[in-house]
Design an enzyme around this catalytic site. Structure first.
Site, PDB file in Angstrom:
ATOM      1  N   SER A  60       0.835  -1.208   0.000  1.00  0.00           N
ATOM      2  CA  SER A  60       0.000   0.000   0.000  1.00  0.00           C
ATOM      3  C   SER A  60       0.869   1.256   0.000  1.00  0.00           C
ATOM      4  O   SER A  60       2.007   1.237   0.463  1.00  0.00           O
ATOM      5  CB  SER A  60      -0.884   0.029   1.248  1.00  0.00           C
ATOM      6  OG  SER A  60      -1.712  -1.109   1.305  1.00  0.00           O
TER       7      SER A  60
HETATM    8  N1  SAH Z   1      -0.409  -4.842   4.044  1.00  0.00           N
HETATM    9  C1  SAH Z   1       0.278  -5.195   2.813  1.00  0.00           C
HETATM   10  C2  SAH Z   1      -0.591  -4.926   1.611  1.00  0.00           C
HETATM   11  C3  SAH Z   1      -0.669  -6.146   0.779  1.00  0.00           C
HETATM   12  S1  SAH Z   1      -1.905  -6.144  -0.495  1.00  0.00           S
HETATM   13  C4  SAH Z   1       1.627  -4.537   2.714  1.00  0.00           C
HETATM   14  O1  SAH Z   1       1.975  -3.684   3.528  1.00  0.00           O
HETATM   15  O2  SAH Z   1       2.382  -4.906   1.822  1.00  0.00           O
HETATM   16  C5  SAH Z   1      -3.143  -7.209   0.195  1.00  0.00           C
HETATM   17  C6  SAH Z   1      -2.695  -8.600   0.587  1.00  0.00           C
HETATM   18  O3  SAH Z   1      -3.876  -9.305   0.983  1.00  0.00           O
HETATM   19  C7  SAH Z   1      -2.066  -9.411  -0.525  1.00  0.00           C
HETATM   20  O4  SAH Z   1      -0.786  -9.832  -0.133  1.00  0.00           O
HETATM   21  C8  SAH Z   1      -3.005 -10.608  -0.697  1.00  0.00           C
HETATM   22  O5  SAH Z   1      -2.340 -11.811  -1.014  1.00  0.00           O
HETATM   23  C9  SAH Z   1      -3.667 -10.675   0.663  1.00  0.00           C
HETATM   24  N2  SAH Z   1      -4.952 -11.384   0.682  1.00  0.00           N
HETATM   25  C10 SAH Z   1      -5.926 -11.390  -0.244  1.00  0.00           C
HETATM   26  N3  SAH Z   1      -6.953 -12.172   0.134  1.00  0.00           N
HETATM   27  C11 SAH Z   1      -6.611 -12.690   1.351  1.00  0.00           C
HETATM   28  C12 SAH Z   1      -7.258 -13.585   2.265  1.00  0.00           C
HETATM   29  N4  SAH Z   1      -8.452 -14.117   2.004  1.00  0.00           N
HETATM   30  N5  SAH Z   1      -6.614 -13.869   3.416  1.00  0.00           N
HETATM   31  C13 SAH Z   1      -5.400 -13.341   3.699  1.00  0.00           C
HETATM   32  N6  SAH Z   1      -4.738 -12.497   2.872  1.00  0.00           N
HETATM   33  C14 SAH Z   1      -5.332 -12.176   1.703  1.00  0.00           C
END
Ligand code: SAH
Length: 207
Positions: A60
Site C-alpha cells: 500500500s
Molecule cells: N499490508 C500489505 C498490503 C498487501 S496487499 C503490505 O503492507 O504490503 C493485500 C494482501 O492481501 C495481498 O498480499 C493478498 O495476497 C492478501 N490477501 C488477499 N486475500 C486474502 C485472504 N483471504 N486472506 C489473507 N490475505 C489475503
C-alpha cells in the site's frame, strides 16, 4: 543514508498534505520501506505510491497506511489483527504504534507470508506473528482483538473477524459497494457495527 533522506522527505510531504498525528508520522519515519519492496523497486520505495511485491499483489502507499493507522486509533498494547500481510510493511508500521508482540497478520499466499516473516525479522519486527492462510477465518486462537483491518477489498467485513474483535473495538477495511470505500466500524455490544465511510480507495481484492 540516501534512503533515510528520501524517507525524511516523504514524511515531510505527508505532514504538510495530510492531517496526521506526530505518532503516525514517527511510525512511518521509523520503518525502512525499501527493505520491504523487491530490490528492483527500492529506488521508488519512498514515492507515495503502491508498488508490486509479487503474486500480483502490491504494498500500500504510505499515505494509505498512515490514514488507516489514524482511523484505527492505535494505542500501545492494543491487540491487532491484520488481514493481508503482503510484504509486511503495514504490519511493521502498526508494530511501531502498538508493539510488535501485539500484531497478528494473516496472508493468503504462503510465499509472501514467508518473505514477510524474513523481512520483519531482519528489520527488527520479528515478534510480529504471521500466519499463512485465509484471513476470512481471522485468528481465533489469538482473539479477542482490540482492532482489525483488511488490506484487501471485501464485499462485507467477514463475520469471523467481527466476532474476534471486542465490543468497542474497531474494524477497518476497503469494502466494495460500486467502487471501493474505506469503512470504519465500531463493534457494538449486540455484535453489529456502527459504520462510517472514509472515502474512495483502491485495494487488491480479498480472495
Ligand atoms: N499490508 C500489505 C498490503 C498487501 S496487499 C503490505 O503492507 O504490503 C493485500 C494482501 O492481501 C495481498 O498480499 C493478498 O495476497 C492478501 N490477501 C488477499 N486475500 C486474502 C485472504 N483471504 N486472506 C489473507 N490475505 C489475503
Amino acid at each position: 543514508m540516501e534512503f533515510e533522506k528520501k524517507r525524511d522527505r516523504l514524511v515531510k510531504r505527508l505532514a504538510t498534505r495530510r492531517n496526521l498525528s506526530d505518532r503516525t508520522l514517527d511510525a512511518i519515519r521509523a520503518v525502512p520501506r525499501h527493505e520491504f519492496v523487491p530490490e528492483a523497486k527500492q529506488s521508488a520505495a519512498y514515492n507515495d505510491t503502491p508498488l508490486p511485491i509479487g503474486e500480483g499483489q502490491t504494498i500500500s502507499a504510505p499515505h494509505m497506511v498512515a490514514i488507516m493507522a489514524e482511523l484505527l486509533e492505535l494505542t500501545p498494547g492494543d491487540e491487532v489483527l491484520e488481514i493481508g500481510t503482503g510484504c509486511g510493511y503495514h504490519a511493521a508500521v502498526t508494530a511501531e504504534l502498538v508493539g510488535p508482540e501485539h500484531v497478528y497478520s494473516v496472508e493468503y499466499h504462503t510465499s509472501l507470508a514467508e518473505r514477510a516473516r524474513e523481512t520483519l525479522q531482519r528489520t527488527g519486527y520479528g515478534e510480529v506473528s504471521v500466519r499463512a492462510g485465509d484471513g476470512r477465518d481471522g485468528w481465533p486462537e489469538c482473539a479477542p482483538f482490540d482492532r482489525s483491518y483488511l488490506t484487501c477489498a471485501a464485499d462485507t467485513i467477514p463475520e469471523s473477524i467481527r466476532e474476534q474483535v471486542r465490543t468497542g473495538g474497531i474494524v477497518l477495511g476497503p469494502l466494495r459497494n460500486g467502487g471501493q470505500r474505506l469503512v470504519k466500524g465500531v463493534v457494538q455490544s449486540d455484535g453489529t457495527l456502527q459504520r462510517e465511510s472514509h472515502g474512495r480507495v483502491r485495494f487488491v481484492p480479498l480472495k
